[in-house]
Scaffold this motif. Structure first.
Motif, short mmCIF file in Angstrom:
data_model
loop_
_atom_site.label_atom_id
_atom_site.label_comp_id
_atom_site.label_asym_id
_atom_site.label_seq_id
_atom_site.Cartn_x
_atom_site.Cartn_y
_atom_site.Cartn_z
N ALA A 1 6.24 -4.91 -0.45
CA ALA A 1 6.13 -4.13 0.75
C ALA A 1 6.34 -4.69 1.94
O ALA A 1 5.68 -5.62 2.32
N VAL A 2 7.12 -4.33 3.02
CA VAL A 2 7.39 -5.04 4.09
C VAL A 2 7.00 -4.20 5.19
O VAL A 2 7.06 -2.93 5.67
N GLY A 3 6.20 -4.68 6.20
CA GLY A 3 5.78 -4.07 7.47
C GLY A 3 4.36 -4.93 7.95
O GLY A 3 3.45 -5.20 7.23
N VAL B 1 -2.07 2.27 5.35
CA VAL B 1 -2.44 2.18 4.04
C VAL B 1 -1.10 2.15 3.13
O VAL B 1 -0.28 3.28 3.29
N ASP B 2 -0.70 1.17 2.31
CA ASP B 2 0.12 0.98 1.78
C ASP B 2 0.12 1.88 0.46
O ASP B 2 -0.54 1.44 -0.76
N THR B 3 0.64 3.20 0.25
CA THR B 3 0.42 3.99 -0.82
C THR B 3 1.80 3.92 -1.63
O THR B 3 1.83 4.45 -2.77
N ASN B 4 2.82 3.08 -0.90
CA ASN B 4 4.21 3.26 -1.52
C ASN B 4 4.16 2.24 -3.01
O ASN B 4 4.77 2.46 -3.93
N TYR C 1 5.72 -7.36 -12.63
CA TYR C 1 5.20 -8.55 -12.67
C TYR C 1 4.19 -8.99 -11.75
O TYR C 1 3.13 -9.38 -12.01
N GLY C 2 4.23 -8.18 -10.60
CA GLY C 2 3.36 -8.43 -9.48
C GLY C 2 3.79 -7.64 -8.14
O GLY C 2 4.75 -7.04 -8.13
N THR C 3 2.85 -7.56 -7.26
CA THR C 3 3.16 -7.06 -6.03
C THR C 3 2.87 -7.97 -4.79
O THR C 3 1.83 -8.90 -4.81
N GLN C 4 3.50 -7.73 -3.65
CA GLN C 4 3.39 -8.64 -2.60
C GLN C 4 3.34 -7.68 -1.33
O GLN C 4 4.22 -6.67 -1.30
N THR C 5 2.92 -8.17 -0.18
CA THR C 5 3.15 -7.53 1.02
C THR C 5 3.31 -8.66 1.97
O THR C 5 2.80 -9.55 2.08
N THR D 1 10.20 -2.02 -0.26
CA THR D 1 10.21 -0.73 0.42
C THR D 1 9.81 -1.08 2.03
O THR D 1 8.98 -1.91 2.22
N GLY D 2 10.60 -0.41 2.77
CA GLY D 2 10.11 -0.71 4.06
C GLY D 2 11.09 -1.68 5.22
O GLY D 2 11.93 -2.44 4.28
N GLY D 3 11.31 -1.52 6.40
CA GLY D 3 12.28 -2.39 6.92
C GLY D 3 13.74 -1.94 6.78
O GLY D 3 14.69 -2.79 7.28
N LEU D 4 14.01 -0.76 6.63
CA LEU D 4 15.43 -0.27 6.63
C LEU D 4 15.82 0.42 7.82
O LEU D 4 17.02 0.95 7.94
N GLY D 5 14.98 0.52 8.75
CA GLY D 5 15.08 1.28 10.06
C GLY D 5 15.92 0.90 10.98
O GLY D 5 16.66 -0.21 10.82
N PRO D 6 16.38 1.42 12.19
CA PRO D 6 17.27 1.03 13.20
C PRO D 6 16.73 0.08 14.17
O PRO D 6 17.56 -0.13 14.90
N THR D 7 15.48 -0.02 13.99
CA THR D 7 14.92 -0.92 15.21
C THR D 7 14.98 -2.32 14.95
O THR D 7 15.35 -2.68 13.67
#
Length: 424
Positions: free
Chosen positions: A8-10, A19-22, A38-42, A67-73
């Protein structure tokens, strides 16, 4: 077994601002599809750190899902970091560009150059279309075949992309034959320890389906998980175990899967052509909110009163001043009077009420924080109240009191005399 990692990126996730629900949703969806996580990271919005995280994770897993970080900013850097980790450059995907242009044309918004940037994808990537937003997802590949699948962080965009595009790809890539299918039985007015006592032998003997008990705010779920090649085969495995569980937990199972406690109450009310009214103090409208969240609630819910101040209890519910002065607002007598007043004044067949001390202040040795009285009144003249001493902070006490009140009502409608809580 093939496995993936979730990243998860952010920066807002690291700061606790969101809160990371994704991650939880992706993990549950993959597990149901028979794909091992296998695992999860942020990781925060830093290109070098994202790239390092991805490169390290790819040494452990067969593939990654971000998931995250694909927007235009300017702080949306996932795509660039993926390219760094895989040794790729970007190329314009004209299909994605056309989809973005169409999105803005339909919405009436102004498309900026940074939106065009969203159509620049890692070279050779497989596009994951996004009809719900402007950021396309993609699956990019390393030279050895390992992959990184990137999706938007907005849940309304990520969830359908995951279900409709990514999961089918992963199942085909990994050759997953069996998937995990679930059935969740919802129970009320029975504690986790009592459930374990009644069905404990099934934990030890069942292999497929397996079962698990999940405790919530003053209620419990029993989850059945069957691994099978199809939904039909899973149903064959689940059905006999479900019947056994329902028999062992008779009188406490109010529904399964998407059924809510409030929905089960409305079903029973409407079957009997009855209506309900509510009088709330310490729950502050939580019971009314639960009941009105059900489609078709107007057929059986007539209304409710949030009577926080004693003057409202007297004026709108008819609670007599001497009762309040002698017993206090948090008492058996007032809970009963509130329920009776709501039922008669709102013209309902049954009514429930709550009055209590949710805290964090206001408790005494005689009436501690967490003390809640739940009243019940019916057209047959029944007027009762039950005492509960609930644990937790203010939010937890309020939620548990609302669930306990709905449980008391369901218990009555289910043709069982309301009794004291069976929670340990």
């Amino acid at each position: 077994m093939p496995s993936v990692e979730i990243v998860a990126v952010g920066t807002e996730l690291l700061l606790g601002q969101l809160v990371d629900t994704n991650t939880a949703h992706i993990a549950a969806t993959l597990a149901a599809a028979g794909i091992d996580v296998y695992g999860t990271q942020t990781v925060g919005d830093n290109r070098a750190r994202i790239a390092a995280t991805l490169a390290s994770a790819l040494e452990r897993a067969d593939g990654l899902i971000t998931t995250g970080g694909l927007g235009p900013t300017v702080d949306d850097l996932t795509k660039e970091a993926v390219c760094d980790a895989l040794g790729l450059d970007v190329e314009l995907d004209r299909t994605s560009l056309e989809a973005i242009e169409t999105w803005f044309a339909k919405s009436g918004g102004v498309m900026r150059e940074n939106n065009r940037k969203q159509a620049l994808l890692p070279r050779g990537a497989r596009v994951l279309a996004n009809p719900n937003g402007t950021a396309p997802g993609f699956i990019a590949f390393r030279a050895d075949g390992k992959f990184i699948a990137s999706m938007p962080g907005v849940p309304q965009e990520m969830k359908p992309m995951l279900a409709e595009a990514l999961v089918p790809y992963l199942r085909e890539r990994f050759g997953v034959g069996d998937a995990i299918y679930t059935r969740v039985l919802h129970t009320i007015r029975i504690g986790e320890s009592e459930i374990d006592h009644r069905i404990g032998d099934l934990f030890r003997t069942l292999e497929n389906p397996k079962i698990a008990v999940l405790a919530h705010q003053y209620r419990c779920d029993v989850k059945l998980m069957a691994k099978a090649s199809s939904r039909e085969r899973a149903e064959e495995l689940i059905a006999p175990v479900q019947r056994d569980l329902e028999s062992r937990l008779a009188g406490h199972v109010y529904g399964c899967d998407e059924q809510t406690l409030a929905g089960a109450i409305h079903a029973l009310l409407q079957q009997a052509n009855q209506t309900v009214a509510v009088a709330e103090s310490c729950t502050g409208g939580a019971i009314c909110a639960a009941l009105t969240a059900v489609a078709g609630a107007s057929k059986s819910f007539v209304g409710g009163v949030v009577a926080y101040d004693n003057s409202v209890k007297m004026q709108l519910l008819g609670v007599e001043r001497p009762i309040l002065e002698k017993a206090g607002a948090v008492s058996e007598e007032v809970a009963m009077a509130m329920a009776a007043g709501a039922r008669s004044r709102l013209g309902a067949n049954v009514a429930i009420s709550t009055t209590g001390i949710a805290g964090p202040d206001g408790g005494t040795p005689e009436k501690p924080v967490g003390l809640v009285w739940i009243g019940f009144a019916a057209a047959d003249g029944t007027v009762k109240a039950r005492r509960y001493e609930l644990r937790g902070g203010r939010e937890a006490i309020t939620a548990r009191a609302a669930t306990a009140a709905l449980g008391l009502l369901w218990n009555y409608l289910h043709k069982r005399e309301p009794t004291g809580s069976t929670y340990s």
